[in-house]
Design an enzyme around this catalytic site. Structure first.
Site, PDB file in Angstrom:
ATOM      1  N   HIS A  40      26.920  82.574  58.026  1.00  0.00           N
ATOM      2  CA  HIS A  40      26.580  82.124  56.671  1.00  0.00           C
ATOM      3  C   HIS A  40      25.533  81.012  56.762  1.00  0.00           C
ATOM      4  O   HIS A  40      25.595  80.166  57.667  1.00  0.00           O
ATOM      5  CB  HIS A  40      27.832  81.624  55.946  1.00  0.00           C
ATOM      6  CG  HIS A  40      27.590  81.446  54.483  1.00  0.00           C
ATOM      7  ND1 HIS A  40      26.940  80.346  53.982  1.00  0.00           N
ATOM      8  CD2 HIS A  40      27.847  82.250  53.436  1.00  0.00           C
ATOM      9  CE1 HIS A  40      26.831  80.477  52.671  1.00  0.00           C
ATOM     10  NE2 HIS A  40      27.374  81.623  52.310  1.00  0.00           N
ATOM     11  N   GLU A  95      21.716  87.217  52.093  1.00  0.00           N
ATOM     12  CA  GLU A  95      21.899  86.112  51.157  1.00  0.00           C
ATOM     13  C   GLU A  95      20.689  85.186  51.238  1.00  0.00           C
ATOM     14  O   GLU A  95      20.642  84.296  52.108  1.00  0.00           O
ATOM     15  CB  GLU A  95      23.152  85.309  51.524  1.00  0.00           C
ATOM     16  CG  GLU A  95      24.426  86.121  51.502  1.00  0.00           C
ATOM     17  CD  GLU A  95      25.646  85.241  51.269  1.00  0.00           C
ATOM     18  OE1 GLU A  95      26.310  85.461  50.261  1.00  0.00           O
ATOM     19  OE2 GLU A  95      25.895  84.315  52.059  1.00  0.00           O
ATOM     20  N   GLY A 142      30.068  83.851  45.858  1.00  0.00           N
ATOM     21  CA  GLY A 142      30.624  82.509  46.028  1.00  0.00           C
ATOM     22  C   GLY A 142      31.296  82.051  44.747  1.00  0.00           C
ATOM     23  O   GLY A 142      32.426  82.436  44.437  1.00  0.00           O
ATOM     24  N   GLY A 143      30.589  81.241  43.968  1.00  0.00           N
ATOM     25  CA  GLY A 143      31.149  80.610  42.766  1.00  0.00           C
ATOM     26  C   GLY A 143      31.914  81.558  41.854  1.00  0.00           C
ATOM     27  O   GLY A 143      33.041  81.242  41.416  1.00  0.00           O
ATOM     28  N   ASN A 164      33.675  84.873  48.835  1.00  0.00           N
ATOM     29  CA  ASN A 164      33.657  83.781  49.816  1.00  0.00           C
ATOM     30  C   ASN A 164      34.001  82.497  49.068  1.00  0.00           C
ATOM     31  O   ASN A 164      33.181  81.961  48.331  1.00  0.00           O
ATOM     32  CB  ASN A 164      32.262  83.686  50.452  1.00  0.00           C
ATOM     33  CG  ASN A 164      32.130  82.478  51.362  1.00  0.00           C
ATOM     34  OD1 ASN A 164      33.131  81.820  51.678  1.00  0.00           O
ATOM     35  ND2 ASN A 164      30.910  82.176  51.781  1.00  0.00           N
ATOM     36  N   TRP A 165      35.228  82.036  49.266  1.00  0.00           N
ATOM     37  CA  TRP A 165      35.698  80.866  48.496  1.00  0.00           C
ATOM     38  C   TRP A 165      35.135  79.557  49.024  1.00  0.00           C
ATOM     39  O   TRP A 165      35.319  78.516  48.401  1.00  0.00           O
ATOM     40  CB  TRP A 165      37.221  80.805  48.522  1.00  0.00           C
ATOM     41  CG  TRP A 165      37.905  81.980  47.878  1.00  0.00           C
ATOM     42  CD1 TRP A 165      37.304  83.090  47.300  1.00  0.00           C
ATOM     43  CD2 TRP A 165      39.319  82.176  47.737  1.00  0.00           C
ATOM     44  NE1 TRP A 165      38.267  83.951  46.829  1.00  0.00           N
ATOM     45  CE2 TRP A 165      39.504  83.412  47.075  1.00  0.00           C
ATOM     46  CE3 TRP A 165      40.425  81.428  48.111  1.00  0.00           C
ATOM     47  CZ2 TRP A 165      40.785  83.915  46.780  1.00  0.00           C
ATOM     48  CZ3 TRP A 165      41.695  81.916  47.822  1.00  0.00           C
ATOM     49  CH2 TRP A 165      41.862  83.149  47.159  1.00  0.00           C
ATOM     50  N   LYS A 166      34.522  79.583  50.188  1.00  0.00           N
ATOM     51  CA  LYS A 166      33.995  78.357  50.813  1.00  0.00           C
ATOM     52  C   LYS A 166      35.122  77.320  50.919  1.00  0.00           C
ATOM     53  O   LYS A 166      36.268  77.710  51.141  1.00  0.00           O
ATOM     54  CB  LYS A 166      32.765  77.859  50.054  1.00  0.00           C
ATOM     55  CG  LYS A 166      31.740  79.003  49.891  1.00  0.00           C
ATOM     56  CD  LYS A 166      30.402  78.571  49.396  1.00  0.00           C
ATOM     57  CE  LYS A 166      29.493  79.805  49.290  1.00  0.00           C
ATOM     58  NZ  LYS A 166      28.134  79.498  48.893  1.00  0.00           N
ATOM     59  N   GLY A 186      24.215  79.494  45.149  1.00  0.00           N
ATOM     60  CA  GLY A 186      24.712  78.362  44.369  1.00  0.00           C
ATOM     61  C   GLY A 186      23.678  77.749  43.442  1.00  0.00           C
ATOM     62  O   GLY A 186      23.881  76.645  42.929  1.00  0.00           O
ATOM     63  N   SER A 199      24.278  83.899  43.833  1.00  0.00           N
ATOM     64  CA  SER A 199      24.419  83.827  42.378  1.00  0.00           C
ATOM     65  C   SER A 199      24.746  85.163  41.718  1.00  0.00           C
ATOM     66  O   SER A 199      24.321  85.444  40.599  1.00  0.00           O
ATOM     67  CB  SER A 199      23.166  83.195  41.747  1.00  0.00           C
ATOM     68  OG  SER A 199      22.997  81.868  42.232  1.00  0.00           O
ATOM     69  N   GLU A 204      25.188  78.329  55.212  1.00  0.00           N
ATOM     70  CA  GLU A 204      25.735  76.961  55.211  1.00  0.00           C
ATOM     71  C   GLU A 204      26.191  76.560  56.607  1.00  0.00           C
ATOM     72  O   GLU A 204      26.069  75.394  56.997  1.00  0.00           O
ATOM     73  CB  GLU A 204      26.887  76.860  54.194  1.00  0.00           C
ATOM     74  CG  GLU A 204      26.345  76.852  52.762  1.00  0.00           C
ATOM     75  CD  GLU A 204      27.289  77.430  51.729  1.00  0.00           C
ATOM     76  OE1 GLU A 204      28.490  77.566  51.991  1.00  0.00           O
ATOM     77  OE2 GLU A 204      26.787  77.770  50.620  1.00  0.00           O
TER      78      GLU A 204
HETATM   79  P1  13P Z   1      27.058  81.823  45.130  1.00  0.00           P
HETATM   80  O1  13P Z   1      27.560  83.177  44.638  1.00  0.00           O
HETATM   81  O2  13P Z   1      27.871  80.687  44.645  1.00  0.00           O
HETATM   82  O3  13P Z   1      25.598  81.690  44.918  1.00  0.00           O
HETATM   83  O4  13P Z   1      27.290  81.841  46.738  1.00  0.00           O
HETATM   84  C1  13P Z   1      26.852  82.909  47.463  1.00  0.00           C
HETATM   85  C2  13P Z   1      27.382  82.802  48.835  1.00  0.00           C
HETATM   86  O5  13P Z   1      26.976  81.911  49.578  1.00  0.00           O
HETATM   87  C3  13P Z   1      28.408  83.755  49.262  1.00  0.00           C
HETATM   88  O6  13P Z   1      28.616  83.700  50.639  1.00  0.00           O
END
Ligand code: 13P
Length: 263
Positions: free
Chosen positions: A107, A179, A246-247, A20-22, A185, A225, A109
């Site tokens: 998600h 999640e 994510g990251g 997930n590149w956000k 993050g 993470s 967020e």
């Molecule tokens: P991180 O891997 O950066 O913690 O993000 C997880 C995420 O929100 C994937 O959707």
């Protein structure tokens, strides 16, 4: 509470690494990232899949460079509506037209920063499966909810109010992503045991609402993470079928190692 894994042959389930590149990368950066990941990845086994979730603007470009078996491109969100006067929205048919096959819904967020309600997420879940795409449905508790020992209650509520209205056939197009918000993050991962426990709980809810076959077939990803160093241990838990990353999905070397950690 400890939830025991259901007895099953878990080799029947798909094992998935999803990035997930956000709101990161330009289209060209995204294309390069995917090229590097694909050229550095091993050929996937039949039950293994990799999903890229770039921003809307790059989906078409990315889908064009993704042509390797079991690699897919998807969207991080979509409109619950098909078309019409919904300024700023993107529909599932628009996504399908640029070769997206998967959509993330719910998600944390989007729930917290964009006020997505249970009702709206329920509508979106139906829209995605009715379009024929695969739904990646996210759930997970906040730190306060875990500290007050309400993590099971909240995850159950999230699933019951926005996902479990789907019928049995529709559930076959669903991947669940657990999640925990406190792990996103933050560099703080749920321990493999904590994550396994929640995944077993989610699977037991799916069994209660549908049947054992659907419960055994549904892939449940862990997100929060995930990185090259912790992926293998997380993915080796009996109810963890891969990760929503994510990251670490923005760094080719790191994501390739996560793909390699899929069982
Ligand atoms: P991180 O891997 O950066 O913690 O993000 C997880 C995420 O929100 C994937 O959707």
């Amino acid at each position: 509470m400890i939830y025991l894994p259901l007895e099953y042959n878990n080799s029947m389930r798909k094992k998935i690494a999803a990035g997930n590149w956000k709101m990161n990368t330009t289209p060209d950066e995204g294309k390069l990232l995917v090229k590097n990941i694909i050229s550095g990845s091993p050929s996937l086994k039949e039950h293994q899949e990799v999903y890229f979730f770039p921003p809307f603007t790059h989906i078409g470009y990315i889908a064009e460079v993704v042509g390797k078996p079991n690699f897919y491109t998807g969207a991080q969100n979509c409109s619950p509506f098909e078309k019409g006067a919904y300024t700023g929205e993107i529909s599932t048919s628009m996504l399908k037209a640029v070769a997206a096959t998967h959509v993330i819904i719910g998600h944390s967020e989007r729930r917290s920063l964009f006020s997505e309600s249970y009702e709206s997420l329920q509508h979106k879940s139906s829209t995605v499966v009715n379009s024929g795409m695969t739904l990646v449905f996210c759930c997970g508790e906040t730190l306060a909810e875990r500290e007050s020992k309400n993590q099971y209650k909240i995850v159950q509520e999230q699933l019951e109010r926005s996902l479990l209205h789907l019928n049995k056939d529709e559930m076959q197009q669903v991947v669940v992503a657990y999640e925990p918000v406190w792990a996103i993050g933050t560099g703080k991962t749920a321990s493999p045991a904590e994550a396994q426990d929640m995944h077993a709980f989610i699977r037991s809810l799916i069994k209660e609402n549908y049947d054992e076959t659907i419960a055994m077939q549904t892939s449940i990803l862990y997100g929060g993470s995930v990185n090259a160093a912790n992926a293998k241990e997380l993915f080796s838990q009996p109810d963890i079928d891969g990760g929503l990353v994510g990251g670490a999905s923005l760094k080719a070397e790191e994501f390739i190692e996560i793909i390699k950690a899929l069982p």
